[in-house]
Design a protein around this motif. Structure first.
Motif, PDB file in Angstrom:
ATOM      1  N   PHE A   1       0.832  -1.202   0.000  1.00  0.00           N
ATOM      2  CA  PHE A   1       0.000   0.000   0.000  1.00  0.00           C
ATOM      3  C   PHE A   1       0.871   1.259   0.000  1.00  0.00           C
ATOM      4  CE2 PHE A   1      -2.287   3.343   2.308  1.00  0.00           C
ATOM      5  CZ  PHE A   1      -3.414   3.458   1.522  1.00  0.00           C
TER       6      PHE A   1
ATOM      7  N   MET B   1       1.521   4.083  -2.936  1.00  0.00           N
ATOM      8  CA  MET B   1       1.226   5.483  -2.648  1.00  0.00           C
ATOM      9  C   MET B   1       2.416   6.360  -2.994  1.00  0.00           C
ATOM     10  SD  MET B   1      -0.542   6.996   0.682  1.00  0.00           S
ATOM     11  CE  MET B   1      -2.042   6.174   0.375  1.00  0.00           C
TER      12      MET B   1
ATOM     13  N   VAL C   1       2.661   6.882  -6.794  1.00  0.00           N
ATOM     14  CA  VAL C   1       1.765   7.762  -7.546  1.00  0.00           C
ATOM     15  C   VAL C   1       1.914   9.235  -7.172  1.00  0.00           C
ATOM     16  CG1 VAL C   1      -0.010   6.086  -8.128  1.00  0.00           C
ATOM     17  CG2 VAL C   1      -0.199   7.365  -6.012  1.00  0.00           C
ATOM     18  N   VAL C   2       2.465   9.526  -6.004  1.00  0.00           N
ATOM     19  CA  VAL C   2       2.690  10.938  -5.688  1.00  0.00           C
ATOM     20  C   VAL C   2       3.957  11.363  -6.415  1.00  0.00           C
ATOM     21  CG1 VAL C   2       3.216  12.596  -3.896  1.00  0.00           C
ATOM     22  CG2 VAL C   2       1.567  10.805  -3.458  1.00  0.00           C
ATOM     23  N   PRO C   3       3.847  12.360  -7.301  1.00  0.00           N
ATOM     24  CA  PRO C   3       5.017  12.704  -8.111  1.00  0.00           C
ATOM     25  C   PRO C   3       6.202  13.117  -7.236  1.00  0.00           C
ATOM     26  CG  PRO C   3       3.214  14.245  -8.486  1.00  0.00           C
ATOM     27  CD  PRO C   3       2.692  13.172  -7.606  1.00  0.00           C
TER      28      PRO C   3
ATOM     29  N   LEU D   1       7.428  16.883  -4.716  1.00  0.00           N
ATOM     30  CA  LEU D   1       7.571  16.524  -3.308  1.00  0.00           C
ATOM     31  C   LEU D   1       8.971  16.904  -2.807  1.00  0.00           C
ATOM     32  CD1 LEU D   1       6.171  15.107  -0.934  1.00  0.00           C
ATOM     33  CD2 LEU D   1       7.276  13.013  -1.669  1.00  0.00           C
TER      34      LEU D   1
ATOM     35  N   PHE E   1      -8.156   4.275  -3.368  1.00  0.00           N
ATOM     36  CA  PHE E   1      -6.714   4.345  -3.191  1.00  0.00           C
ATOM     37  C   PHE E   1      -6.175   5.716  -3.618  1.00  0.00           C
ATOM     38  CE2 PHE E   1      -2.555   3.931  -5.246  1.00  0.00           C
ATOM     39  CZ  PHE E   1      -1.800   3.676  -4.121  1.00  0.00           C
ATOM     40  N   TYR E   2      -6.649   6.214  -4.764  1.00  0.00           N
ATOM     41  CA  TYR E   2      -6.163   7.510  -5.237  1.00  0.00           C
ATOM     42  C   TYR E   2      -6.554   8.625  -4.288  1.00  0.00           C
ATOM     43  CZ  TYR E   2      -5.036   5.077  -9.514  1.00  0.00           C
ATOM     44  OH  TYR E   2      -4.492   4.206 -10.415  1.00  0.00           O
TER      45      TYR E   2
ATOM     46  N   ALA F   1      -6.880   8.290  -1.100  1.00  0.00           N
ATOM     47  CA  ALA F   1      -5.943   8.178   0.025  1.00  0.00           C
ATOM     48  C   ALA F   1      -4.599   8.782  -0.344  1.00  0.00           C
ATOM     49  CB  ALA F   1      -5.780   6.711   0.421  1.00  0.00           C
ATOM     50  N   ALA F   2      -4.136   8.531  -1.567  1.00  0.00           N
ATOM     51  CA  ALA F   2      -2.846   9.068  -1.991  1.00  0.00           C
ATOM     52  C   ALA F   2      -2.885  10.595  -2.026  1.00  0.00           C
ATOM     53  CB  ALA F   2      -2.472   8.526  -3.368  1.00  0.00           C
TER      54      ALA F   2
ATOM     55  N   ALA G   1      -2.694  11.890   1.358  1.00  0.00           N
ATOM     56  CA  ALA G   1      -1.331  11.774   1.866  1.00  0.00           C
ATOM     57  C   ALA G   1      -0.478  12.965   1.415  1.00  0.00           C
ATOM     58  CB  ALA G   1      -0.704  10.470   1.377  1.00  0.00           C
ATOM     59  N   ALA G   2      -0.615  13.353   0.134  1.00  0.00           N
ATOM     60  CA  ALA G   2       0.147  14.500  -0.354  1.00  0.00           C
ATOM     61  C   ALA G   2      -0.259  15.764   0.393  1.00  0.00           C
ATOM     62  CB  ALA G   2      -0.067  14.687  -1.858  1.00  0.00           C
TER      63      ALA G   2
ATOM     64  N   MET H   1      -1.462  13.406 -11.795  1.00  0.00           N
ATOM     65  CA  MET H   1      -0.887  12.063 -11.847  1.00  0.00           C
ATOM     66  C   MET H   1      -1.942  11.011 -11.529  1.00  0.00           C
ATOM     67  SD  MET H   1       2.101  10.983 -12.527  1.00  0.00           S
ATOM     68  CE  MET H   1       3.100   9.933 -11.486  1.00  0.00           C
ATOM     69  N   LEU H   2      -2.754  11.299 -10.490  1.00  0.00           N
ATOM     70  CA  LEU H   2      -3.761  10.325 -10.075  1.00  0.00           C
ATOM     71  C   LEU H   2      -4.813  10.152 -11.158  1.00  0.00           C
ATOM     72  CD1 LEU H   2      -4.134  11.371  -6.341  1.00  0.00           C
ATOM     73  CD2 LEU H   2      -2.764   9.549  -7.319  1.00  0.00           C
TER      74      LEU H   2
ATOM     75  N   ASN I   1      -3.332   8.003 -13.803  1.00  0.00           N
ATOM     76  CA  ASN I   1      -3.312   6.605 -13.368  1.00  0.00           C
ATOM     77  C   ASN I   1      -4.698   5.983 -13.466  1.00  0.00           C
ATOM     78  OD1 ASN I   1      -0.738   5.389 -12.234  1.00  0.00           O
ATOM     79  ND2 ASN I   1      -0.659   7.472 -11.457  1.00  0.00           N
TER      80      ASN I   1
END
Lengths: 295, 325
Positions: free
Chosen positions: A110, A114, A117-119, A123, B10-11, B13-14, B17-18, B304-305, B308
């Motif tokens: 997971f 993650m 996918v976060v560029p 970052l 999932f996206y 959540a991602a 997260a960012a 990006m998401l 994807n």
């Protein structure tokens, strides 16, 4: 160690290793190659290359050649340091996820997805911007902590297939502890993947360090190729005609890139004899390009 | 359907997260986060404006959990705050201004590189082991191992300064009035050629290697042998049997590459002083305009998401097994 012996028999690998070795020697013996200090004013600003200053001087009157040979130390240290960190984190997490399976695998997978996918580049920029003037060490640490995901993905999928092999099964039946199986049964079979991951990560770290420093996120007092680019750009080296100031670090970075690329190419040829350079190379070209968010 | 829903969750959540990184970073830094975030504003901001800005980033007089929710609320309502450098300008508007230049330059460069890289990859795989293959593969790998900044600077030096074929900066002649006429458009093309060429050099290698490897993997398949055994022309087997199937995985890397287009091409735009998103981000970094930098991270993550997710969608369409999974 067979991988290493095979590398010595590969022409591309030998050229690449020679280039790399030369750069390492230059970095180690920098004080013997130049009489100038890389941080002292030793000439008039922007002198053209001459017998006295082989690659000319910067706007501040520093000797470009001296900065180039001393700068190799930082580029190599960040490249190999961060590359090692990325590889270790990626390999360990990948093997654990692939071998243990279950909840551990799900959790690791997971987080890996993650991070993937976060560029990466924005970052890194946000991190570096908050840190301010990041020293080479800080850059290496940030790179190590943010760039391991590709390694996990590749190592994990390879571990999944190795886990099913007979010798792993028999080791399990003999009651060997799982850390031993991971370290002595699975890891040795991943060595070419680890090698490609390592060299690819070194290339990525060298490129990213130079880029972050060029963009002004590094510590301007460092002597490194990225900071040389930054200083030359700030001094408008091209528009005032001082091309040597800018082209010297460009050339150095290109040669290092060439050496590392040849080694990676060769490892891949050895690892996939049927494909001749198939498969694994996808991973790092994609990592380098997409990872840096298309610099 | 459940597959797509799971991906969507999932996206989400991602993305959170960012946003979480954005929220916690200033708070993790030593010193006063408000001071760090808005220091570059100096005394230009009135107290009222500063308070509004603080509110957007969750700097309210409340426990950290509530601050966090407040920040997420701003993000999800599309409020990325305001630029500190160009104060009352909202971040979204500032980024919107440079969007069109980036879409043109980076979008076209990505598509061109994809076409060229795919073509070279197909040819190299078909003639694998020949000199042509070695040259293409080695060049492709070398060009992916040299920093983009190095390629950009060398291109600028050779074609901009030494040969003087192309201008050294800007998207068009600043003396011209933007308009839909040939003088202006030709100026845009003239200014865009060098950065575009640079990007094509930087990007083509990756596509070529991917395509070559996919293709070589497929050349061992039975249906390729079958095609040849039927006595089909070489070109037909190469293009219609092998390349068409090898293209599928490449399309997903194209989608993801297009997803990163919104980041602009940071280095190329900076070196050629091109007014795209990358350059805007660079100016924000220099000015330590944190709301802009953070906003750019979120926008790029979102792009990006979405890319994807588009890949996931295309897989569902192409691989019916996933519909049931």
């Amino acid at each position: 160690m067979t991988l290493f012996r095979q590398l010595l028999g590969n022409k591309k690998a030998m050229v690449g290793l020679t280039i790399l070795l030369l750069i390492i020697l230059v970095a180690i013996f920098a004080p013997f190659l130049t009489e100038y200090s890389p941080v002292k004013r030793v000439g008039r600003p922007h002198q053209a290359p001459s017998w006295e200053h082989w690659l000319g001087t910067t706007r501040l009157g520093h000797d470009v050649f001296a900065r180039l040979v001393y700068g190799a130390r930082v580029s190599l240290a960040v490249g190999f340091g961060a590359g090692l960190a990325i590889t270790i984190i990626g390999t360990v997490l990948g093997i654990i996820a692939g071998y243990k399976g279950g909840v551990i695998d799900e959790v690791i997978n997971f987080f890996t997805n993650m991070v993937l996918v976060v560029p990466n580049l924005p970052l890194l920029l946000v991190l570096a911007a908050f840190i301010g003037q990041a020293s080479p060490l800080v850059i290496a640490v940030i790179l190590g902590l943010t760039s391991w995901a590709w390694g996990v993905r590749v190592t994990r999928s390879e571990t999944l297939s190795i886990r099913q092999r007979d010798y792993v099964k028999s080791a399990e039946m003999l009651g060997e502890p799982s850390w031993r199986i991971m370290a002595f049964e699975i890891f040795p079979n991943l060595i070419s993947i680890v090698g490609i991951n390592f060299i690819g990560s070194v290339i990525f770290a060298v490129i990213t360090e130079a880029t972050l420093e060029f963009l002004g996120l590094g510590d301007p007092n460092t002597v490194s190729w990225g900071i040389m680019l930054y200083n030359a750009q700030n001094a408008s080296a091209l528009s005032v005609g001082a091309w040597w100031d800018l082209l010297a670090p460009c050339f150095a970075l290109a040669v290092l890139g060439l050496g590392l690329a040849l080694i990676n190419f060769a490892i891949d040829e050895i690892a996939n004899p049927r494909l001749r350079t198939g498969g694994m190379l996808n991973r790092w070209t994609r990592m380098v390009r997409i990872g840096e968010g298309k610099l | 359907m459940t597959f797509l829903l799971r991906r969507l969750a999932f996206y989400l959540a991602a993305f959170i997260a960012a946003a979480t990184v954005n929220f916690f970073l200033p708070r993790l830094m030593p010193g006063d986060p408000i001071q760090i975030m808005f220091a570059s504003a100096g005394s230009e901001l009135s107290l009222e404006n500063l308070n509004a800005l603080k509110l957007t980033f969750g700097f309210i007089d409340a426990p950290i959990g509530e601050q966090y929710l407040r920040y997420l609320q701003s993000v999800f309502t599309g409020d990325l705050g305001r630029s500190i450098k160009y104060f009352p300008l909202p971040v979204t508007e500032l980024l919107g201004r440079s969007l069109v230049w980036t879409l043109g330059l980076v979008g076209i460069a990505t598509l061109l590189s994809f076409a060229l890289g795919t073509f070279l990859g197909v040819m190299a795989a078909w003639r694998r082991g020949t000199i042509f293959d070695s040259i293409v593969s080695l060049t492709a790998i070398f060009s992916s191992s040299v920093p983009a900044v190095v390629v950009s600077l060398i291109m600028l030096f050779v074609f901009g300064y030494q040969l003087g074929w192309f201008p050294n900066g800007y998207a068009a002649d600043p003396l011209l009035d933007p308009g839909f006429n040939w003088t202006y458009i030709s100026s845009v093309i003239h200014h865009g050629t060098l950065p575009m060429l640079t990007m094509v050099i930087v990007l083509t290698g990756g596509f070529a290697v991917t395509m070559r490897n996919n293709m070589i993997n497929l050349l061992g398949e039975d249906y390729i042998v079958m095609g040849r055994a039927k006595g089909l022309a070489d070109n037909r087997v190469m293009l219609w049997y092998a390349a068409r199937n090898a293209l599928l995985p490449t399309v997903s890397s194209l989608a993801i590459a297009l997803g990163t287009v919104l980041g602009g091409s940071l280095v190329t735009e900076v070196v050629f002083n091109y007014p795209g998103l990358g350059n805007t981000l660079y100016q924000a970094i220099i000015a330590r305009d944190y709301p802009v930098i953070q906003g750019q991270l979120l926008i790029m993550t979102a792009a990006m998401l979405i890319a994807n997710f588009a890949v996931d969608l295309s897989y569902v369409l192409l691989d019916p097994r996933l519909k049931k999974a």
